[in-house]
Scaffold this active site. Structure first.
Site, short mmCIF file in Angstrom:
data_model
loop_
_atom_site.label_atom_id
_atom_site.label_comp_id
_atom_site.label_asym_id
_atom_site.label_seq_id
_atom_site.Cartn_x
_atom_site.Cartn_y
_atom_site.Cartn_z
N ARG A 55 0.83 -1.21 0.00
CA ARG A 55 0.00 0.00 0.00
C ARG A 55 0.87 1.26 0.00
NH1 ARG A 55 -2.40 1.43 4.49
NH2 ARG A 55 -2.73 -0.67 5.28
N TYR A 107 -14.62 18.53 -15.68
CA TYR A 107 -15.12 17.16 -15.61
C TYR A 107 -16.21 17.08 -14.54
CZ TYR A 107 -15.43 12.31 -14.28
OH TYR A 107 -15.93 11.08 -13.94
N ASP A 179 -5.81 20.08 -13.94
CA ASP A 179 -6.20 18.81 -14.56
C ASP A 179 -5.82 18.91 -16.04
OD1 ASP A 179 -7.45 16.68 -15.82
OD2 ASP A 179 -9.23 16.73 -14.54
N LYS A 204 -7.17 7.87 -19.24
CA LYS A 204 -7.47 8.41 -20.58
C LYS A 204 -6.23 8.30 -21.48
CE LYS A 204 -11.14 9.52 -18.25
NZ LYS A 204 -12.37 8.77 -18.29
C1 LIG Z 1 -10.73 15.51 -17.35
C2 LIG Z 1 -11.00 14.38 -16.39
N1 LIG Z 1 -10.54 14.47 -15.14
C3 LIG Z 1 -10.76 13.48 -14.25
C4 LIG Z 1 -11.50 12.35 -14.57
C5 LIG Z 1 -11.70 11.26 -13.56
O1 LIG Z 1 -10.89 10.16 -13.89
P1 LIG Z 1 -11.25 8.65 -13.49
O2 LIG Z 1 -12.47 8.27 -14.28
O3 LIG Z 1 -10.03 7.86 -13.82
O4 LIG Z 1 -11.54 8.64 -12.01
C6 LIG Z 1 -12.01 12.23 -15.86
C7 LIG Z 1 -12.83 11.05 -16.21
O5 LIG Z 1 -13.59 11.08 -17.16
C8 LIG Z 1 -11.76 13.28 -16.79
O6 LIG Z 1 -12.24 13.23 -18.05
#
Ligand SMILES: Cc1ncc(COP(=O)(O)O)c(C=O)c1O
Length: 382
Positions: A55, A107, A179, A204
């Site tokens: 972990r 998001y 992000d 992604k």
């Molecule tokens: C721009 C963005 N940030 C964060 C996330 C969250 O990622 P996860 O689905 O791996 O938790 C996503 C998921 O679609 C995303 O498109």
């Protein structure tokens, strides 16, 4: 590549070679997957290699983290079981009730989470972060501790000026977290522009094959705040598994090729869609009429990314009907895989979303653009 190489390498070379990949015992050029969840203690009661328990410590995870740190020009990178886990760890690390400024368009999953953060004592202002004056006005001296932006941001692909926002954040004594999932390190390096933390839904583009859930944070400094997030990841059990780390490394080896191919397809599709009778509007930062185009040209080096949206004439029903007609594009959520995805976004985001009801979100993959266009064109014509 010799692991001791000191010369700066381009993203293309870094990912293909994956520094540290050579395994020292056998000379294998890819690493084994380190599955062990626990490690032997020496008779002298020490852990000779520093590994104690899965972990907190795993060599496969560290190898992927090393590559991400190099790609982002970071002092340190940490991997998590999903993008949401990575983002959440930043919030969990806030040491006192904090005022947070976050992009209004972002998001939706993380925005929904932020909307509930009041129960932990924090307050959030959702601001149009492409409007610098609005961000300046939202700062509360002595209270604002975190600015969270996404650029380009889901699903309108709004562009936020990372360098300018980092100045605003630092003047207020706050940190800036970006992000950068959609931009990827191929097109944007937020730390070099002044950000403190870069976040990726590695699910992604970094992984790129729609078969791993992972999240990453890359830090400008390996300081106390970074150590706190590392500790939170361990105590909350948020770390990525070794098999996923291995797949992520494998996916990242073609990151540069994939991302550039997807961006080239997105650019071509955005241009063709702009002249399509069924398209009310096309949202893509590579198009000159996109409000963030000039900034994107400065901030995104070499491409505008693989994500675009189209607003369909005829409203929500027409958009859903067009998505129902595709045969090659996959009707699925998510983004950044080698296969092209299409999604009626408002159906996912619900009524509180700034997403227009007639919007289809497109994640361009790396297929032949003519095949993608034919399918999309036919679906939009009906
Ligand atoms: C721009 C963005 N940030 C964060 C996330 C969250 O990622 P996860 O689905 O791996 O938790 C996503 C998921 O679609 C995303 O498109």
């Amino acid at each position: 590549m010799d692991d001791q190489t000191k010369a700066p390498l381009t993203t293309k070379t870094l990912v293909a070679q994956t520094p540290g990949a050579r395994e020292r015992i056998t000379g294998a050029i890819t690493q084994p997957i380190h599955m062990s969840s626990t490690f032997l203690r020496d008779p002298d009661n020490r852990y000779p290699a520093g590994y104690v328990y899965g972990r907190t410590d795993n060599a496969s995870v560290q190898q992927a983290e090393d590559l991400i740190a190099k790609l982002e020009g970071a002092e340190e990178a940490l991997l998590f079981g999903s993008g949401m886990a990575a983002a959440s760890s930043v919030l969990l690390a806030l040491e006192k009730p904090t005022h947070i400024i976050a992009s209004k368009v972002m998001y939706w999953g993380f925005r929904s989470w932020l909307r509930e953060i009041g129960r932990y004592g924090h307050r959030v202002s959702f601001i149009e972060t492409s409007d610098l004056d609005a961000v300046r006005a939202a700062v509360r001296p002595g209270e604002t501790g975190l600015l969270w932006i996404e650029t380009p941001s889901n699903p309108l692909w709004t562009i936020t000026d990372i360098a300018a926002i980092s100045e605003i954040a630092h003047a207020a004594g706050a940190i800036l977290c970006v992000d950068s999932t959609v931009a990827t390190p191929v097109f944007t390096r937020p730390l070099a522009l002044g950000a403190d933390v870069v976040m990726h839904a590695a699910t992604k583009y970094l992984n790129g094959h729609s078969d791993v859930l992972a999240g990453a944070l890359a830090f400008a400094a390996d300081d106390q705040a970074t150590a706190r997030i590392r500790q939170i990841r361990a105590t909350h059990g948020m770390v990525l598994g070794p098999f996923e780390a291995y797949l992520l490394i494998r996916g990242m080896r073609t990151l540069d090729l994939r991302v550039r191919a997807a961006a080239a397809n997105a650019f071509e599709l955005a241009q063709r869609l702009s002249n399509h009778a069924a398209a009310l509007a096309v949202l893509y930062p590579g198009l000159p009429h996109h409000p963030g185009h000039d900034l994107a040209r400065r901030q995104m080096i070499g491409g505008f990314g693989g994500m675009l949206s189209v607003r369909v004439r005829g409203g929500e029903a027409a958009a859903i009907a067009a998505a129902a007609r595709v045969r090659l594009w996959k009707r699925a959520t998510s983004l950044g895989g080698v296969e092209s995805l299409i999604e009626h976004r408002a159906s996912v985001e619900g009524p509180s979303s700034p997403c227009p009801p007639d919007l289809l979100r497109l994640s361009a993959g790396i297929e032949d653009v003519e095949d993608l266009w034919r399918d999309l064109d036919e679906a939009l014509r009906g």
